[in-house]
Every structure is written in C-alpha cells, then in structure tokens.
Design an enzyme around this catalytic site. Structure first.
Site, PDB file in Angstrom:
ATOM      1  N   ASP A   6       0.875  -1.179   0.000  1.00  0.00           N
ATOM      2  CA  ASP A   6       0.000   0.000   0.000  1.00  0.00           C
ATOM      3  C   ASP A   6       0.909   1.225   0.000  1.00  0.00           C
ATOM      4  O   ASP A   6       1.578   1.502   1.005  1.00  0.00           O
ATOM      5  CB  ASP A   6      -0.895  -0.033   1.255  1.00  0.00           C
ATOM      6  CG  ASP A   6      -1.654   1.273   1.503  1.00  0.00           C
ATOM      7  OD1 ASP A   6      -2.191   1.435   2.629  1.00  0.00           O
ATOM      8  OD2 ASP A   6      -1.693   2.126   0.587  1.00  0.00           O
ATOM      9  N   VAL A   7       0.986   1.916  -1.140  1.00  0.00           N
ATOM     10  CA  VAL A   7       1.821   3.120  -1.230  1.00  0.00           C
ATOM     11  C   VAL A   7       0.923   4.331  -0.983  1.00  0.00           C
ATOM     12  O   VAL A   7       0.091   4.679  -1.838  1.00  0.00           O
ATOM     13  CB  VAL A   7       2.498   3.229  -2.615  1.00  0.00           C
ATOM     14  CG1 VAL A   7       3.302   4.525  -2.732  1.00  0.00           C
ATOM     15  CG2 VAL A   7       3.413   2.026  -2.859  1.00  0.00           C
ATOM     16  N   GLY A   8       1.053   4.898   0.224  1.00  0.00           N
ATOM     17  CA  GLY A   8       0.260   6.084   0.561  1.00  0.00           C
ATOM     18  C   GLY A   8       1.094   7.337   0.353  1.00  0.00           C
ATOM     19  O   GLY A   8       2.235   7.279  -0.107  1.00  0.00           O
ATOM     20  N   THR A  10       2.096   9.209   2.852  1.00  0.00           N
ATOM     21  CA  THR A  10       3.016   9.368   3.994  1.00  0.00           C
ATOM     22  C   THR A  10       3.876   8.130   4.183  1.00  0.00           C
ATOM     23  O   THR A  10       5.067   8.216   4.454  1.00  0.00           O
ATOM     24  CB  THR A  10       2.216   9.600   5.299  1.00  0.00           C
ATOM     25  OG1 THR A  10       1.538  10.845   5.186  1.00  0.00           O
ATOM     26  CG2 THR A  10       3.131   9.623   6.522  1.00  0.00           C
ATOM     27  N   ILE A  12       4.698   3.700   3.270  1.00  0.00           N
ATOM     28  CA  ILE A  12       4.540   2.494   2.454  1.00  0.00           C
ATOM     29  C   ILE A  12       4.346   1.331   3.421  1.00  0.00           C
ATOM     30  O   ILE A  12       5.082   1.213   4.409  1.00  0.00           O
ATOM     31  CB  ILE A  12       5.813   2.257   1.602  1.00  0.00           C
ATOM     32  CG1 ILE A  12       6.006   3.410   0.595  1.00  0.00           C
ATOM     33  CG2 ILE A  12       5.730   0.921   0.873  1.00  0.00           C
ATOM     34  CD1 ILE A  12       7.336   3.344  -0.156  1.00  0.00           C
ATOM     35  N   LYS A  13       3.324   0.498   3.160  1.00  0.00           N
ATOM     36  CA  LYS A  13       3.036  -0.629   4.050  1.00  0.00           C
ATOM     37  C   LYS A  13       3.146  -1.917   3.228  1.00  0.00           C
ATOM     38  O   LYS A  13       2.575  -2.001   2.145  1.00  0.00           O
ATOM     39  CB  LYS A  13       1.621  -0.519   4.635  1.00  0.00           C
ATOM     40  CG  LYS A  13       1.434   0.533   5.715  1.00  0.00           C
ATOM     41  CD  LYS A  13       1.492   1.965   5.192  1.00  0.00           C
ATOM     42  CE  LYS A  13       0.281   2.344   4.389  1.00  0.00           C
ATOM     43  NZ  LYS A  13       0.334   3.758   3.912  1.00  0.00           N
ATOM     44  N   ILE A 100      -7.188   4.130  -5.149  1.00  0.00           N
ATOM     45  CA  ILE A 100      -7.215   2.662  -5.133  1.00  0.00           C
ATOM     46  C   ILE A 100      -7.189   2.154  -3.688  1.00  0.00           C
ATOM     47  O   ILE A 100      -7.760   1.096  -3.389  1.00  0.00           O
ATOM     48  CB  ILE A 100      -6.056   2.083  -5.975  1.00  0.00           C
ATOM     49  CG1 ILE A 100      -6.195   0.554  -6.118  1.00  0.00           C
ATOM     50  CG2 ILE A 100      -4.704   2.476  -5.404  1.00  0.00           C
ATOM     51  CD1 ILE A 100      -7.380   0.100  -6.956  1.00  0.00           C
ATOM     52  N   ASP A 101      -6.585   2.918  -2.772  1.00  0.00           N
ATOM     53  CA  ASP A 101      -6.566   2.504  -1.359  1.00  0.00           C
ATOM     54  C   ASP A 101      -7.981   2.481  -0.790  1.00  0.00           C
ATOM     55  O   ASP A 101      -8.334   1.590  -0.005  1.00  0.00           O
ATOM     56  CB  ASP A 101      -5.655   3.408  -0.522  1.00  0.00           C
ATOM     57  CG  ASP A 101      -6.010   4.889  -0.626  1.00  0.00           C
ATOM     58  OD1 ASP A 101      -6.715   5.293  -1.572  1.00  0.00           O
ATOM     59  OD2 ASP A 101      -5.570   5.662   0.250  1.00  0.00           O
TER      60      ASP A 101
END
Ligand SMILES: Nc1ncnc2c1ncn2[C@@H]1O[C@H](COP(=O)(O)OP(=O)(O)O)[C@@H](O)[C@H]1O
Ligand SMILES: CC(C)(COP(=O)(O)O)[C@@H](O)C(=O)NCCC(=O)O
Ligand SMILES: [K+]
Length: 270
Positions: A6-8, A10, A12-13, A100-101
């Site tokens: 998950d690239v946000g 703030t 990256i997860k 997309i998140d």
C-alpha cells in the site's frame, strides 16, 4: 509468494500473504527504499514474488518499481492494481478517479464485516467511505489527516508547535471528560483536531444512513478508533483493523483479481 504493498502519501506498508506482521516505512525516510528492497529481495530468493501494489502516489510507486527491478530483475513481478482489477461494484461516476486505497479497503472490509458499513482510513488524509448492503462501493468523503492538520497549524502560526500523533492515544484518552477542555497548547491542538475528525466521522455516518459498522484503519486509526469509542454511547460498532489495505491486497485470492496479464515492469497489459 504474494506480497501486498500500500503506497500512501506518507508511508509504504508491506504485507505478505498469510503473515500478520506488516512492514511500515515513512516515504520521507531516505532509508525506506533500501529496507523495502531488502524485504522484497529476501522474499523473492525462495520463489518469484508476485507484488501487488495499490498506490496513490505515482512518484513513490515508480521509484519503488524501478529500484526493485534494478536489483531483483524478474525475480519480483509487480502488478499495479487498478479499480477494474477488483471484484467490487463501484457506484461512482468515475471509478478510475477514486483512490485505489479506498477501493481496496472497501473490498477487504466488505469481506470481513457486516454490511452496510463505513470504512475510515486515517492517514495523510482521513477517508470515510460507504459500502452498502449489496457490497457496492458508494463513495465517501475526504478530510485532512491528523498530522496534516497539526502541520497546517504550525505552519500558519508563530506560537503553535508541530506535534507527533504516534503513541498519543495509547498514553491518554484524549477525549475523556477529565481532559476536556484542554489546559495547555498541545492538549488543545490534540483535542481540537481529534474531536473535529471524530465529530465529522460521526456526522458522516449519520448522513450515510447510520450503518451499524464502522471499520477503522490507517496509521492514525488507533487514535481515531479510540475517539469514536469514547464518544457517548456511539450507536455503531467500531472495528479497528490495522493495515487493512496492504493485508487485503496480499490475501486476495488470485482468481478474484481480473485475468489481465501482469508484466515484470509493473505495467498492465490489457
Ligand atoms: N512507522 C510509521 N511511519 C509513518 N507513519 C506512522 C508510522 N507509525 C504510525 N504512523 C502514523 O501513521 C500516519 C500515516 O498513516 P498511513 O495510513 O500510513 O498514511 P498513508 O496511507 O496516507 O500514507 C502518520 O501520519 C503517523 O501519524
Ligand atoms: C484521498 C487519498 C489522497 C488518500 O490517500 P492517503 O491518505 O492514503 O495518502 C487517495 O485516496 C487519493 O489520491 N484519491 C484520489 C481522489 C479520490 O479518491 O477521489
Ligand atoms: K491510506
């Protein structure tokens, strides 16, 4: 080996299929890419890793794909997930424009929780989205995140400090009566921002027709979930689900994703 990233805006997860722990790295931390490369490289040693990326930040995603390909070549196969890969009906005018998140979070929550439901993702921004009884994504609302709001106060004033939200809600219940009204500047900023975000979510739940279930995720999810729970008899259940987006990506059945062929460049072939 299936990995969800998950690239946000703030952080990256990274989640690995079947594993509960998640790697979280701030985008601004220069060592981020190294850590992520090592993580992906380790996982791809044994077998080719299929990496599903849901990104809302193009520069970060492109850097991640480019740097990983330089090191791991084809051992890591990237797949950039888009709205039309997801087995969820989307009732908005332009599904391709929805983050997309938000869509992945709605899909994951629709599998695990009672519908209709609201998904709150508290990170850079706080998104508040509705999934109806029929598991259709109905759209939602976007609010500045906790850090963004404190940064705006610090940037716009001489006297207000930038404050860190991490750990703030474990140490104290910011919305408990003994802390209200706030007696010092930092407490006043925390109370003001958290109560306005929590109050806004409560109002949105009402406007969405009072669904009984509110699923909370995101790096600031613990603070927001605690705030929602501390409000006087909330007439909905608050379900805290850390790292919902990357874990949904990692654990989504391959058959559930549409059959487009991914390539190692991470670009989609139709
Ligand atoms: N290790 C971490 N790195 C970055 N942010 C973190 C971390 N742990 C907690 N946080 C909190 O999570 C927030 C970012 O949440 P996240 O959902 O990752 O944002 P986004 O998806 O918008 O990138 C930060 O504002 C911070 O308060
Ligand atoms: C609203 C967002 C910025 C949230 O991203 P995040 O807070 O996770 O960094 C992201 O979902 C996004 O870029 N959305 C595109 C516009 C929309 O969703 O309508
Ligand atoms: K997010």
């Amino acid at each position: 080996m299936i990995i969800g990233i998950d690239v946000g805006n703030t952080a990256i997860k990274i989640a690995v299929q079947g594993e509960s722990d998640v790697v979280v790295r701030r985008v601004s931390d220069h060592a981020t890419m190294d850590t992520i490369l090592k993580t992906l490289w380790n996982y791809s040693q044994a077998e080719t890793a299929e990496v599903r990326i849901a990104s809302v930040n193009r520069a970060t995603a492109n850097e991640l794909i480019t740097q990983t390909r330089a090191v791991a070549g084809d051992a890591v196969r990237f797949r950039q997930i888009t709205w039309d890969d997801l087995p969820i009906a989307i009732a908005t005018e332009h599904p391709e424009r929805v983050g997309i998140d938000r869509l992945v979070g709605a899909l994951g929550a629709s599998y695990d929780y009672q519908r209709p439901l609201v998904v709150v993702d508290a990170g850079t921004t706080v998104t508040v989205d509705l999934v109806d009884t029929g598991a259709v994504y109905r759209g939602g609302a976007i609010v500045p995140g906790l850090e963004m709001q404190t940064a705006a106060l610090a940037a716009g004033t001489d006297a207000l400090p930038q404050i860190n939200w991490q750990g703030a809600c474990q140490s104290q219940d910011l919305l408990s009566p003994q802390n209200i009204p706030a007696l010092d500047t930092v407490a006043a900023i925390r109370l003001g921002i958290l109560s306005s975000v929590v109050g806004g979510i409560q109002r949105l739940v009402e406007l969405y027709g009072n669904p009984q279930c509110v699923v909370v995720t995101g790096g600031d999810g613990d603070c927001v979930a605690a705030g929602l729970r501390s409000s006087a008899n909330p007439d909905f259940d608050v379900e805290l689900h850390p790292h919902l987006v990357c874990r949904t990506l990692a654990n989504l059945d391959s058959a559930a994703l549409s059959k487009t062929q991914a390539s190692s460049t991470g670009l989609r072939q139709r």
